[in-house]
Write a protein that holds these residues in place. Structure first.
Motif, PDB file in Angstrom:
ATOM      1  N   LYS A  61       0.826  -1.205   0.000  1.00 41.77           N
ATOM      2  CA  LYS A  61       0.000   0.000   0.000  1.00 41.77           C
ATOM      3  C   LYS A  61       0.861   1.256   0.000  1.00 41.77           C
ATOM      4  O   LYS A  61       0.538   2.239  -0.670  1.00 41.77           O
ATOM      5  N   GLU A  62       1.957   1.238   0.737  1.00 36.89           N
ATOM      6  CA  GLU A  62       2.875   2.382   0.748  1.00 36.89           C
ATOM      7  C   GLU A  62       3.456   2.602  -0.645  1.00 36.89           C
ATOM      8  O   GLU A  62       3.566   3.737  -1.116  1.00 36.89           O
ATOM      9  N   TRP A  63       3.830   1.511  -1.315  1.00 37.34           N
ATOM     10  CA  TRP A  63       4.351   1.611  -2.667  1.00 37.34           C
ATOM     11  C   TRP A  63       3.308   2.237  -3.601  1.00 37.34           C
ATOM     12  O   TRP A  63       3.613   3.159  -4.361  1.00 37.34           O
ATOM     13  N   ALA A  64       2.074   1.736  -3.542  1.00 38.46           N
ATOM     14  CA  ALA A  64       1.015   2.242  -4.416  1.00 38.46           C
ATOM     15  C   ALA A  64       0.730   3.718  -4.140  1.00 38.46           C
ATOM     16  O   ALA A  64       0.537   4.505  -5.071  1.00 38.46           O
ATOM     17  N   THR A  65       0.715   4.091  -2.877  1.00 34.25           N
ATOM     18  CA  THR A  65       0.459   5.485  -2.516  1.00 34.25           C
ATOM     19  C   THR A  65       1.549   6.399  -3.077  1.00 34.25           C
ATOM     20  O   THR A  65       1.254   7.475  -3.609  1.00 34.25           O
ATOM     21  N   ASN A  66       2.795   5.978  -2.987  1.00 31.50           N
ATOM     22  CA  ASN A  66       3.899   6.783  -3.524  1.00 31.50           C
ATOM     23  C   ASN A  66       3.893   6.797  -5.057  1.00 31.50           C
ATOM     24  O   ASN A  66       4.134   7.827  -5.671  1.00 31.50           O
ATOM     25  N   ARG A  67       3.599   5.664  -5.655  1.00 25.56           N
ATOM     26  CA  ARG A  67       3.649   5.539  -7.124  1.00 25.56           C
ATOM     27  C   ARG A  67       2.500   6.278  -7.804  1.00 25.56           C
ATOM     28  O   ARG A  67       2.653   6.848  -8.871  1.00 25.56           O
ATOM     29  N   PHE A  68       1.308   6.256  -7.177  1.00 24.84           N
ATOM     30  CA  PHE A  68       0.114   6.814  -7.805  1.00 24.84           C
ATOM     31  C   PHE A  68      -0.507   7.918  -6.951  1.00 24.84           C
ATOM     32  O   PHE A  68      -1.724   8.033  -6.856  1.00 24.84           O
ATOM     33  N   GLU A  69       0.329   8.743  -6.342  1.00 27.50           N
ATOM     34  CA  GLU A  69      -0.144   9.730  -5.386  1.00 27.50           C
ATOM     35  C   GLU A  69      -1.197  10.683  -5.935  1.00 27.50           C
ATOM     36  O   GLU A  69      -2.024  11.193  -5.193  1.00 27.50           O
ATOM     37  N   ARG A  70      -1.218  10.914  -7.214  1.00 30.08           N
ATOM     38  CA  ARG A  70      -2.192  11.840  -7.799  1.00 30.08           C
ATOM     39  C   ARG A  70      -3.405  11.118  -8.378  1.00 30.08           C
ATOM     40  O   ARG A  70      -4.225  11.741  -9.054  1.00 30.08           O
ATOM     41  N   GLN A  71      -3.501   9.814  -8.148  1.00 31.34           N
ATOM     42  CA  GLN A  71      -4.605   9.025  -8.687  1.00 31.34           C
ATOM     43  C   GLN A  71      -5.242   8.187  -7.573  1.00 31.34           C
ATOM     44  O   GLN A  71      -5.032   6.983  -7.491  1.00 31.34           O
ATOM     45  N   PRO A  72      -6.038   8.817  -6.712  1.00 24.57           N
ATOM     46  CA  PRO A  72      -6.589   8.099  -5.558  1.00 24.57           C
ATOM     47  C   PRO A  72      -7.448   6.884  -5.927  1.00 24.57           C
ATOM     48  O   PRO A  72      -7.444   5.885  -5.202  1.00 24.57           O
ATOM     49  N   ASN A  73      -8.151   6.930  -7.038  1.00 24.35           N
ATOM     50  CA  ASN A  73      -8.962   5.774  -7.432  1.00 24.35           C
ATOM     51  C   ASN A  73      -8.090   4.574  -7.786  1.00 24.35           C
ATOM     52  O   ASN A  73      -8.439   3.428  -7.491  1.00 24.35           O
ATOM     53  N   LEU A  74      -6.949   4.844  -8.394  1.00 20.84           N
ATOM     54  CA  LEU A  74      -6.015   3.774  -8.732  1.00 20.84           C
ATOM     55  C   LEU A  74      -5.381   3.187  -7.475  1.00 20.84           C
ATOM     56  O   LEU A  74      -5.200   1.969  -7.370  1.00 20.84           O
ATOM     57  N   ILE A  75      -5.083   4.039  -6.514  1.00 21.03           N
ATOM     58  CA  ILE A  75      -4.547   3.564  -5.233  1.00 21.03           C
ATOM     59  C   ILE A  75      -5.542   2.608  -4.577  1.00 21.03           C
ATOM     60  O   ILE A  75      -5.176   1.527  -4.112  1.00 21.03           O
ATOM     61  N   THR A  76      -6.808   2.990  -4.563  1.00 15.84           N
ATOM     62  CA  THR A  76      -7.853   2.148  -3.973  1.00 15.84           C
ATOM     63  C   THR A  76      -7.932   0.800  -4.691  1.00 15.84           C
ATOM     64  O   THR A  76      -8.055  -0.251  -4.051  1.00 15.84           O
ATOM     65  N   LEU A  77      -7.841   0.818  -6.016  1.00 19.34           N
ATOM     66  CA  LEU A  77      -7.882  -0.417  -6.794  1.00 19.34           C
ATOM     67  C   LEU A  77      -6.706  -1.324  -6.452  1.00 19.34           C
ATOM     68  O   LEU A  77      -6.868  -2.533  -6.252  1.00 19.34           O
ATOM     69  N   PHE A  78      -5.524  -0.740  -6.346  1.00 20.17           N
ATOM     70  CA  PHE A  78      -4.348  -1.532  -5.968  1.00 20.17           C
ATOM     71  C   PHE A  78      -4.502  -2.096  -4.556  1.00 20.17           C
ATOM     72  O   PHE A  78      -4.200  -3.270  -4.315  1.00 20.17           O
ATOM     73  N   GLU A  79      -4.956  -1.274  -3.612  1.00 19.39           N
ATOM     74  CA  GLU A  79      -5.112  -1.740  -2.230  1.00 19.39           C
ATOM     75  C   GLU A  79      -6.075  -2.921  -2.153  1.00 19.39           C
ATOM     76  O   GLU A  79      -5.816  -3.898  -1.465  1.00 19.39           O
ATOM     77  N   GLU A  80      -7.186  -2.833  -2.858  1.00 16.37           N
ATOM     78  CA  GLU A  80      -8.153  -3.939  -2.876  1.00 16.37           C
ATOM     79  C   GLU A  80      -7.533  -5.178  -3.525  1.00 16.37           C
ATOM     80  O   GLU A  80      -7.736  -6.297  -3.055  1.00 16.37           O
ATOM     81  N   SER A  81      -6.762  -4.972  -4.567  1.00 15.64           N
ATOM     82  CA  SER A  81      -6.111  -6.096  -5.247  1.00 15.64           C
ATOM     83  C   SER A  81      -5.095  -6.783  -4.337  1.00 15.64           C
ATOM     84  O   SER A  81      -5.003  -8.016  -4.317  1.00 15.64           O
ATOM     85  N   PHE A  82      -4.327  -5.991  -3.574  1.00 20.44           N
ATOM     86  CA  PHE A  82      -3.364  -6.577  -2.635  1.00 20.44           C
ATOM     87  C   PHE A  82      -4.076  -7.467  -1.621  1.00 20.44           C
ATOM     88  O   PHE A  82      -3.613  -8.561  -1.307  1.00 20.44           O
ATOM     89  N   GLU A  83      -5.208  -6.994  -1.112  1.00 17.57           N
ATOM     90  CA  GLU A  83      -5.988  -7.776  -0.141  1.00 17.57           C
ATOM     91  C   GLU A  83      -6.460  -9.088  -0.761  1.00 17.57           C
ATOM     92  O   GLU A  83      -6.337 -10.152  -0.159  1.00 17.57           O
ATOM     93  N   ARG A  84      -7.028  -9.003  -1.952  1.00 16.23           N
ATOM     94  CA  ARG A  84      -7.579 -10.194  -2.625  1.00 16.23           C
ATOM     95  C   ARG A  84      -6.513 -11.234  -2.924  1.00 16.23           C
ATOM     96  O   ARG A  84      -6.737 -12.426  -2.745  1.00 16.23           O
ATOM     97  N   VAL A  85      -5.353 -10.772  -3.395  1.00 19.36           N
ATOM     98  CA  VAL A  85      -4.282 -11.711  -3.739  1.00 19.36           C
ATOM     99  C   VAL A  85      -3.708 -12.356  -2.482  1.00 19.36           C
ATOM    100  O   VAL A  85      -3.528 -13.572  -2.421  1.00 19.36           O
ATOM    101  N   THR A  86      -3.430 -11.563  -1.448  1.00 21.23           N
ATOM    102  CA  THR A  86      -2.844 -12.143  -0.230  1.00 21.23           C
ATOM    103  C   THR A  86      -3.836 -13.020   0.525  1.00 21.23           C
ATOM    104  O   THR A  86      -3.429 -13.926   1.246  1.00 21.23           O
ATOM    105  N   ASN A  87      -5.131 -12.789   0.344  1.00 17.62           N
ATOM    106  CA  ASN A  87      -6.155 -13.647   0.958  1.00 17.62           C
ATOM    107  C   ASN A  87      -6.391 -14.917   0.146  1.00 17.62           C
ATOM    108  O   ASN A  87      -7.201 -15.750   0.533  1.00 17.62           O
TER     109      ASN A  87
END
Length: 127
Positions: A61-87
């Protein structure tokens, strides 16, 4: 009289093995938060697996926030994806963004990975 330098103390329970422990807090917290803190400190096998998973997600999530700091919707998509994959809800997630494709997956060692590739096209005209 309450000592102003004392931290409030509550009891938390590991959500896996049921071990209870005291938790010092800066302020009042919910029982769910106290249990989460206890689980994050527990040494049972299941708690260790959970702690490892949570650590992976936090770093991603820290990586996604730094990489896509100006695209909050993309950050949310990545965060949800991280959860789904690790689960283990899904094996892999592919996110296409502009000329980039980001594949999110767990490698054979169980590490969370994001492999990003950029589409590069080259056209040569020999007229």
């Amino acid at each position: 009289m309450k000592n102003e330098n004392e931290f409030p103390i509550t009891t938390g329970t590991c959500k896996f093995c049921g071990q209870t422990m005291t938790v010092e807090t800066v302020g009042d917290i919910t029982q769910d938060k106290a249990d989460e803190i206890a689980t994050s400190r527990c040494t049972c096998k299941e708690a260790k697996v959970w702690q490892n998973r949570e650590s992976k997600i936090k770093k991603a999530k820290e990586w996604a926030t730094n990489r896509f700091e100006r695209q909050p919707n993309l950050i949310t998509l990545f965060e949800e994806s991280f959860e789904r994959v690790t689960n283990h809800d899904v094996e892999k997630v592919a996110i296409k963004e502009s000329d980039w494709t980001h594949n999110i997956f767990l490698d054979s060692d169980g590490y969370l990975n994001v492999k990003s590739s950029k589409k590069v096209e080259e056209e040569v005209d020999f007229s």
